[in-house]
Each structure stands twice: as C-alpha cells, then as structure tokens.
Design a protein around this motif. Structure first.
Motif, PDB file in Angstrom:
ATOM      1  N   UNK A   1       0.818  -1.231   0.000  1.00  0.00           N
ATOM      2  CA  UNK A   1       0.000   0.000   0.000  1.00  0.00           C
ATOM      3  C   UNK A   1       0.843   1.269   0.000  1.00  0.00           C
ATOM      4  N   UNK A   2       0.322   2.304  -0.649  1.00  0.00           N
ATOM      5  CA  UNK A   2       0.832   3.668  -0.525  1.00  0.00           C
ATOM      6  C   UNK A   2      -0.369   4.570  -0.237  1.00  0.00           C
ATOM      7  N   UNK A   3      -0.098   5.841   0.129  1.00  0.00           N
ATOM      8  CA  UNK A   3      -1.177   6.682   0.642  1.00  0.00           C
ATOM      9  C   UNK A   3      -1.123   8.088   0.027  1.00  0.00           C
ATOM     10  N   UNK A   4      -2.304   8.762   0.075  1.00  0.00           N
ATOM     11  CA  UNK A   4      -2.390  10.135  -0.422  1.00  0.00           C
ATOM     12  C   UNK A   4      -2.076  11.155   0.660  1.00  0.00           C
ATOM     13  N   UNK A   5      -1.962  10.682   1.938  1.00  0.00           N
ATOM     14  CA  UNK A   5      -1.646  11.615   3.030  1.00  0.00           C
ATOM     15  C   UNK A   5      -0.572  11.007   3.932  1.00  0.00           C
ATOM     16  N   UNK A   6       0.169  11.887   4.645  1.00  0.00           N
ATOM     17  CA  UNK A   6       1.273  11.431   5.496  1.00  0.00           C
ATOM     18  C   UNK A   6       0.779  10.567   6.646  1.00  0.00           C
ATOM     19  N   UNK A   7      -0.414  10.808   7.122  1.00  0.00           N
ATOM     20  CA  UNK A   7      -0.951  10.033   8.238  1.00  0.00           C
ATOM     21  C   UNK A   7      -1.316   8.611   7.834  1.00  0.00           C
ATOM     22  N   UNK A   8      -1.388   8.359   6.517  1.00  0.00           N
ATOM     23  CA  UNK A   8      -1.711   7.017   6.049  1.00  0.00           C
ATOM     24  C   UNK A   8      -3.171   6.647   6.215  1.00  0.00           C
ATOM     25  N   UNK A   9      -4.079   7.639   6.061  1.00  0.00           N
ATOM     26  CA  UNK A   9      -5.521   7.351   6.220  1.00  0.00           C
ATOM     27  C   UNK A   9      -6.229   7.150   4.891  1.00  0.00           C
ATOM     28  N   UNK A  10      -5.678   7.717   3.771  1.00  0.00           N
ATOM     29  CA  UNK A  10      -6.318   7.605   2.455  1.00  0.00           C
ATOM     30  C   UNK A  10      -5.380   6.786   1.559  1.00  0.00           C
ATOM     31  N   UNK A  11      -5.776   5.565   1.234  1.00  0.00           N
ATOM     32  CA  UNK A  11      -4.915   4.669   0.485  1.00  0.00           C
ATOM     33  C   UNK A  11      -5.074   4.889  -1.007  1.00  0.00           C
ATOM     34  N   UNK A  12      -3.949   4.870  -1.740  1.00  0.00           N
ATOM     35  CA  UNK A  12      -3.970   4.956  -3.202  1.00  0.00           C
ATOM     36  C   UNK A  12      -4.443   3.647  -3.813  1.00  0.00           C
ATOM     37  N   UNK A  13      -4.973   3.795  -5.059  1.00  0.00           N
ATOM     38  CA  UNK A  13      -5.175   2.585  -5.859  1.00  0.00           C
ATOM     39  C   UNK A  13      -3.801   2.026  -6.218  1.00  0.00           C
ATOM     40  N   UNK A  14      -3.756   0.730  -6.591  1.00  0.00           N
ATOM     41  CA  UNK A  14      -2.469   0.111  -6.941  1.00  0.00           C
ATOM     42  C   UNK A  14      -2.689  -0.786  -8.160  1.00  0.00           C
ATOM     43  N   UNK A  15      -2.258  -0.397  -9.363  1.00  0.00           N
ATOM     44  CA  UNK A  15      -1.371   0.754  -9.590  1.00  0.00           C
ATOM     45  C   UNK A  15      -2.123   2.084  -9.578  1.00  0.00           C
ATOM     46  N   UNK A  16      -1.371   3.176  -9.418  1.00  0.00           N
ATOM     47  CA  UNK A  16      -1.911   4.536  -9.414  1.00  0.00           C
ATOM     48  C   UNK A  16      -1.967   5.032 -10.868  1.00  0.00           C
ATOM     49  N   UNK A  17      -3.112   5.644 -11.265  1.00  0.00           N
ATOM     50  CA  UNK A  17      -3.214   6.268 -12.594  1.00  0.00           C
ATOM     51  C   UNK A  17      -2.847   7.739 -12.470  1.00  0.00           C
ATOM     52  N   UNK A  18      -1.842   8.169 -13.263  1.00  0.00           N
ATOM     53  CA  UNK A  18      -1.343   9.549 -13.187  1.00  0.00           C
ATOM     54  C   UNK A  18      -2.316  10.495 -13.894  1.00  0.00           C
ATOM     55  N   UNK A  19      -2.262  11.786 -13.534  1.00  0.00           N
ATOM     56  CA  UNK A  19      -3.139  12.773 -14.199  1.00  0.00           C
ATOM     57  C   UNK A  19      -2.516  13.199 -15.520  1.00  0.00           C
ATOM     58  N   UNK A  20      -3.134  14.249 -16.173  1.00  0.00           N
ATOM     59  CA  UNK A  20      -2.674  14.681 -17.499  1.00  0.00           C
ATOM     60  C   UNK A  20      -1.279  15.291 -17.471  1.00  0.00           C
ATOM     61  N   UNK A  21      -0.776  15.629 -16.281  1.00  0.00           N
ATOM     62  CA  UNK A  21       0.590  16.156 -16.168  1.00  0.00           C
ATOM     63  C   UNK A  21       1.562  15.076 -15.694  1.00  0.00           C
ATOM     64  N   UNK A  22       1.095  13.823 -15.606  1.00  0.00           N
ATOM     65  CA  UNK A  22       1.938  12.723 -15.148  1.00  0.00           C
ATOM     66  C   UNK A  22       2.227  12.789 -13.660  1.00  0.00           C
ATOM     67  N   UNK A  23       1.307  13.356 -12.843  1.00  0.00           N
ATOM     68  CA  UNK A  23       1.560  13.589 -11.427  1.00  0.00           C
ATOM     69  C   UNK A  23       0.644  12.746 -10.540  1.00  0.00           C
ATOM     70  N   UNK A  24       1.156  12.530  -9.266  1.00  0.00           N
ATOM     71  CA  UNK A  24       0.355  11.847  -8.238  1.00  0.00           C
ATOM     72  C   UNK A  24       0.995  12.146  -6.876  1.00  0.00           C
ATOM     73  N   UNK A  25       0.176  11.992  -5.836  1.00  0.00           N
ATOM     74  CA  UNK A  25       0.697  12.119  -4.459  1.00  0.00           C
ATOM     75  C   UNK A  25       0.910  10.707  -3.920  1.00  0.00           C
ATOM     76  N   UNK A  26       2.157  10.409  -3.470  1.00  0.00           N
ATOM     77  CA  UNK A  26       2.488   9.048  -3.013  1.00  0.00           C
ATOM     78  C   UNK A  26       3.266   9.130  -1.693  1.00  0.00           C
ATOM     79  N   UNK A  27       2.647   8.609  -0.612  1.00  0.00           N
ATOM     80  CA  UNK A  27       3.341   8.468   0.673  1.00  0.00           C
ATOM     81  C   UNK A  27       3.535   6.978   0.951  1.00  0.00           C
ATOM     82  N   UNK A  28       4.695   6.636   1.541  1.00  0.00           N
ATOM     83  CA  UNK A  28       4.935   5.232   1.882  1.00  0.00           C
ATOM     84  C   UNK A  28       6.132   5.084   2.810  1.00  0.00           C
ATOM     85  N   UNK A  29       6.285   3.905   3.355  1.00  0.00           N
ATOM     86  CA  UNK A  29       7.399   3.602   4.279  1.00  0.00           C
ATOM     87  C   UNK A  29       8.006   2.259   3.908  1.00  0.00           C
TER      88      UNK A  29
END
Length: 740
Positions: free
Chosen positions: A36-64
């Motif tokens: 798992x990876x997350x959209x916030x530092x607290x690890x409360x909102x989990x990303x989809x896996x794999x993550x689909x990037x936006x039109x600028x090729x960007x995403x927010x990814x937190x992990x340990x």
C-alpha cells in the motif's frame, strides 16, 4: 532548515515528456504482491495500486520501507521496473513505538533499540526512579546510590509476573516489570552490619555475615579498612576476600594467646571429610598483630584430615619493633606465617583458591632455624586444581612457596623474597614431583631462586630471579627420577655463585628460554651425567651478558642450543675462558659470541670425549678466538649464502648467459666459488676474513676461453689468474678448505 520535497511527484515518458495517464505500481521486492501507498502522510487515504497519473503525469504518493516500483505509459509499455526505498523523516525518527525511532538505527550488530533494551544499563539514583522505568525500553539498570536509596545492578525478568517487591533484591516497577538484583558471586558484608574503624570486635558480625553468604552461595567481601577482630574468627567454606594485602586489615588485640586458632581461610581448623574440596582462602587480607609479647602469628589452616595429622602449629615467634623484644608491631606490618593445604597419600585436596595474602616469616629475628616443614609461606602436598595468585612469601626459612608430591593442575603467581635458607630446603620457590601446573614466580635475594625437581612433567611458567645467593633456577633430579616436557621462560639477574640456571640429571624433552645478566657462575650449566642419567633432547634459547663464567656449559646429549653471548667468560685468563663449553654428545649449536675486552675469550670449546656435535652456525667478532677442539668429533655446517665480490680493476661479472655470475659462499669448513669472469689481469677479487685458507696457497686448474688455466687463492683471500686467457675465466666448482 531542510529543502522540502515537491507536494506531488511527476513521472516522465521515454522522451522526457510528462507521463500523462500513465500508471505506477508498488509491490513487495522480487514479487508482484501489492504494497500500500497513501495520499496523506498520516496514512488514512490509500492509493489505488497501480496509481493512474493525471494529465501532467503527477500523483501524491506516501509510503514507508522498500518497494518494487513499476512505471508504465498509457498504452501499458513499461518505462522502468526498479527497487526504491522511502526516506527517513523526522516523524519516523521521533516515533517511540513500532518500527520507528531507535529501531531504524543500526548499532552493535543490531539496532539501537535492541542495544538499549538488552545491552545498556540505565543509570538511576534510587529505587523510586527504578520503579518508573519501562520494561519495553530497558532490561538492565544500575542504581548509583546518590540519594542513599538503593545501590547495585538490576535486571528485568520479563518472564516473571508474580514476585513481590521486597525493597532490595526484587523491585516491582509501575508497569509490572520485576527488577532483580545482580550481585554476582561477591557480597559486601558491610551491608550486613560489619563496620570498619571501630575498636569493637567485628568477629561475631563477620561470622554471622559469612553464614548468610554460605546459604546464599556468595563470597564475603570486606572493603578497604581496618577491622577489629579476635582470636576466634572462624569462617565457613564461603571464605573471605578483601581489597589487597595491607589494604583490608584485621587487627588482633594484644593477648596472651597464640593466634594458632585464627582461621582466615574460610575453613574451620579441622576437616574430617574424606574428600575435602572447594576451599576458598581469604583474598587481600593482611593480619596484623598488635603485641610482640604475645605470639602474634596469623596463618591459614585448611583441610587437615584429623585434629593431629598435618595440623598447622603456632610457630611461637616473638615479633619486635626492631630494637628489642616487646613493643608493638608497627602499623602496616604484615605478620602472616603459615602452611597451607596438606593432604595425604590417598586423599587429595582440591579447589583451593588463595589471593592477595602476604606471609612474613620474620627470619631475621630468629636465632635458630625452625624444624623441617615449618616456616613456609605456602606449602602444598597432594593438592589439585588449585589457584594461587598475588601471594607473597618473605623472610621464610624454608621457602616462600612449595608444591610437593602430586600437587597437580594448579596455577600459581607468587613473589618470594629472602627465603629458602634451611638445610631441608634451600629454595624460595620449590616444586617437586608435581605436574601440569602453570607457575609465575618473581624471586629476590633467595638462596636458590627457584627449583623444579624430581618427576615433574608438563609444567609451564615464567621465572624472574634477582640476586640469588647460589643458583638462580634449578631444573633437575636425583639419578633415580626424571622430569620431562616442561617449558619455562627464565630471567636471571646478578648473584648466582653456582649458576644462573642449572640443569642436573635426567631432564628430557623440555624447553628453556633463558636471559641471564651479571651472574658470577655460568649463565646456563647443563651438568654432565653419565649413561642413562644424562639429560637428553632439551631445547635451549640463551641470551647472556656479562656473566663472569661461561655463557653455557653443555653436558647433556642431543640438545638444541641457540646462544647469544656478550662479554661472558671473563673470569679466566687468555685462552682459559670459554663462552660455550661442550662436554656432551650429539648436540646442535647455533651461536653468536661477541666480546669487547682482552684477554680473548674462546667462542666454543669441545672437550675430550665429546662426539657427534654439530655447529650449525657460529658468528663472532675479531676479539673472540676460534673453535677449540679437543674431541676431534664435531661437524661444522655453517652456510653463509651466496655473496657477489668486489672485483679488482678490469674484471667484471658480464660474460653473460648461460654462464653463472660470480659468487662465493661458506659451507661448513669450506668456501665454494661459482661463475665466469672476464676482462682483467692478475687479482680478480679478495675473499673476506674467515673465508681464506688457513695455511698455504691453493692452485686450481680451470677453463679459460676454451683452454686450460690456473687460478690461485692464498691465505690473504686473494683470488688471482696465474695462467690462461682473461677473455673468460671459469670459477665453478672451486672448493677451498678453510680449517687448519
């Protein structure tokens, strides 16, 4: 301050353009198992896996931790597949639980968390503070006693949940941790009421404390100080140790009683058990009597087998203050005299430990010697597995230390001084018929410094001997016994009118490393014995300097001698003194003899009847005479190695392959030449001193430019072409005898 990372990560394609609508997947390394990876530092909102990037090729990814990262474009073509690791943040390091904080820092083969938990002592000032320590962070603690509320080392028993808090041995913390006292084998009995610096006798308090220690399996310990005692300090097998001789002191009051009943050893005066063992003798204790009119002699009584057999008796000495009988023994004097540990022929005493005790025999105040087997510092008979260290025996008629008849498998470190002057025993340190021991002895001003005699096998040790009156170290036997396989390192300084080290009869297969300086007798004397009584097969390494007599006398057979002698043998006139004197047979000698005075000293002398001896190497300076041979039976095997000479004008070493280059070497009593030389006339080169014929000129036929030639070598070492062509002169196989 630190450079902050971008709020969003941007990925690019193969052309360096934003990876619009691409994907990024995160998996366990080496697998396709999603992590798992997350959209916030607290690890409360989990990303989809794999993550689909936006039109600028960007995403927010937190992990340990560590991930396998697979990046693909919008059509599913892989851009990269790599292993990545998250960076450590301040929040990670500040975490006090789980995998964060000290668990992330490597230390001492593990992590800092494991070190703090199991390897490091937390220091606190009281039991109250100890009760607040978390058992999940620490399992070892030291209470320093600074608030006078507790003292000592403690460990947390994580398996114990029931032991009650007793305020000393067991402390229960607020989180339920059971902290237990870790004293080890030694216990300070002043914690049980024994007091220093008071005139009140502490005998009863010491005895009571020793009884407690005996039950608890602890060794009673007395810190530095002066403790009032009585004649009746008796101890159990738990023993008694102190800080050091004359540091921890028990003062015996003035009394008309002898101190014969005083037992400092940790053993009552009589032991009737059939297998006495495990005796722990007092460590670091100085017994100081206070009245010379009484017989203030303290000593150790251990493991005697009956009330009469081998019991140590009071020696009834009168101590003086140096002016007349009577008066007090001065503070700090050590008045210990005693015998220790006598078994009998059938029952051995085992497990004796003696440390830090001084035995003073007061020999100078005795007008006549005592009886045999009295006035020893320590004497052992039929004793095994013993340990004696930091022990002093001084002013004893018999000796400072002795181990006799089957006293085996022991360790001894002792200092003896001014001992061993009786007819029964002339040595300060004396070993007889005992094997497999390790001895370390320092001996000063004794009659004989040390002896190892009669049926001693497999002993090792070091001996430092200063100013022995007669012999520094004796290794030997009567003709009916033998000793073998012993290994000693011996240093002898000054004195020694008979010898620094003397090896007598029937000593076999042993090694002695000897350093001797300033002895009156020879540094090492291996006594000549006939037939089966001769010493055989020993190895000696001898360094000697300024010994008035010989460096070594070799009287045994089949020995190996490595000798470095400097300025020895000065007691004789010209030609009368010898650095190395050989009477025995089949010995091998490798010697360096140096001298700086006249008359000259002979380097090696072979006496009549000495046969089969080999000189492997003999190096000496010009003030040392050559070998003197009255035996006609020695062999010289010295080999010098090849040396290239300095050529006379016109000659050179350049005739070329396949011919040998010019060189010379010494082989025993001969010098050999090799090589082909070219280009000069007359003298080719000159051999150094010791490489030339003793008498006459030798002529050698050889080959010169394909024809016959003659080379001459004279007593000055001059090698010259007598006839033949100088185009090439071959010296191969020329062999010169250099003895008379």
């Amino acid at each position: 301050m630190q450079l902050l990372q971008n709020g969003k990560q941007q990925f690019i394609d193969q052309n360096g353009l934003p990876l619009a609508n691409g994907t990024v997947g995160y998996y366990a390394p080496g697998t396709l198992n999603p992590l798992p990876t997350y959209q916030d530092q607290a690890g409360t909102i989990q990303n989809a896996n794999p993550i689909t990037l936006d039109s600028r090729g960007q995403a927010i990814v937190w992990g340990t931790g560590t991930y396998r990262q697979i990046v693909k474009d919008s059509t599913g073509v892989t851009i990269w597949d790599q292993i990545i690791t998250s960076s450590t943040s301040a929040a990670d390091l500040s975490s006090q639980t789980g995998a964060g904080g000290t668990a992330m820092i490597g230390f001492d083969g593990g992590t800092l968390a494991s070190f703090l938990l199991s390897k490091s002592n937390r220091v606190v000032d009281s039991f109250a503070t100890l009760r607040t320590i978390s058992k999940t962070l620490y399992t070892r603690a030291f209470v320093d006693g600074s608030t006078k509320s507790g003292f000592g080392f403690y460990w947390c028993d994580l398996s114990d949940t029931t032991t009650a808090d007793d305020g000393w041995n067991n402390i229960v913390a607020s989180d339920g941790g059971r902290w237990k006292r870790a004293e080890g084998a030694i216990f300070d009995i002043t914690l049980l009421g024994v007091k220093a610096g008071t005139s009140t006798s502490q005998s009863a308090a010491i005895a009571a404390a020793q009884a407690v220690c005996a039950v608890a399996g602890k060794i009673p310990y007395l810190p530095a100080g002066t403790y009032a005692g009585s004649v009746a300090i008796r101890t159990s097998n738990s023993g008694l140790i102190g800080e050091g001789s004359s540091v921890t002191k028990i003062v015996i009051p003035a009394t008309t009683y002898s101190l014969s009943s005083f037992s400092m050893a940790g053993q009552v005066a009589t032991v009737t058990t059939s297998t006495p063992s495990g005796v722990f003798v007092g460590q670091g204790i100085s017994i100081k009597g206070t009245s010379a009119s009484a017989y203030n002699v303290g000593y150790i009584v251990t493991a005697v087998l009956s009330s009469t057999q081998f019991q140590c008796k009071s020696l009834n000495y009168t101590f003086t203050d140096g002016t007349a009988t009577g008066g007090n023994v001065s503070e700090g004097n050590v008045c210990d005299v005693g015998q220790l540990a006598y078994g009998n022929a059938s029952t051995a005493i085992a497990g004796i430990v003696v440390r830090g005790i001084t035995f003073d025999g007061n020999r100078s105040n005795r007008t006549t010697p005592p009886d045999d087997l009295t006035d020893w510092g320590i004497a052992l008979t039929n004793t095994k597995n013993y340990h004696i260290s930091d022990v002093r025996g001084v002013n004893c008629w018999q000796g400072g230390f002795g181990a006799f008849i089957n006293s085996n498998y022991g360790y001894v470190q002792a200092y003896v001084e001014n001992c061993g002057f009786s007819a029964q025993n002339p040595a300060g340190f004396d070993i007889n018929s005992s094997s497999y021991n390790e001895f370390h002895c320092t001996s000063s001003r004794c009659n004989y410094g040390a002896r190892v005699l009669d049926n001693c096998v497999g002993n090792v040790g070091t001996f430092v001997i200063d100013s022995a009156t007669q012999t520094g170290f004796v290794y030997g036997n009567q003709n009916v016994n033998y000793s073998s396989a012993n290994n000693f390192r011996i240093s002898v300084i000054n004195g020694c009118s008979i010898a620094g080290v003397q090896i007598t009869a029937k000593c076999y297969s042993s090694e002695l490393d000897v350093t001797a300086q300033g002895t009156t007798g020879p540094a090492v004397h291996e006594v000549q014995a006939l037939g089966a009584n001769a010493s055989e097969g020993n190895t000696y390494r001898v360094n000697s300097k300024n010994c008035s007599a010989q460096s070594v006398l070799i009287g045994g057979n089949s020995g190996k001698w490595i000798v470095n002698s400097w300025q020895d043998g000065r007691s004789g006139g010209a030609g009368a003194a010898f650095a190395i004197d050989v009477y025995g047979n089949r010995n091998q000698i490798d010697a360096v003899v140096e001298d700086s005075s006249t008359p000259q000293v002979r380097g090696i002398a072979f006496r009549s009847g000495a046969v089969g001896n080999d000189v492997l190497k003999f190096t000496h300076n010009t003030l040392v005479q050559e070998i003197s041979d009255a035996s006609g039976g020695y062999n010289f095997f010295e080999e010098s190695g090849w040396t290239t000479p300095s050529f006379s004008a016109g000659w050179s070493n350049t005739y070329g392959a396949p011919f040998n280059t010019i060189g010379y070497r010494k082989l025993g009593k001969h010098v050999r030449l090799k090589g082909t030389v070219t280009g000069g006339t007359g003298t080719i080169f000159t051999l150094p001193t010791g490489y030339a014929p003793v008498t006459g000129t030798y002529l050698f036929p050889t080959v010169s430019n394909g024809a016959s030639a003659v080379v001459a070598i004279n007593t000055a070492g001059v090698v010259s072409l007598q006839s033949g062509s100088a185009v090439s002169v071959n010296l191969d196989h020329i062999n010169i005898p250099i003895d008379a």
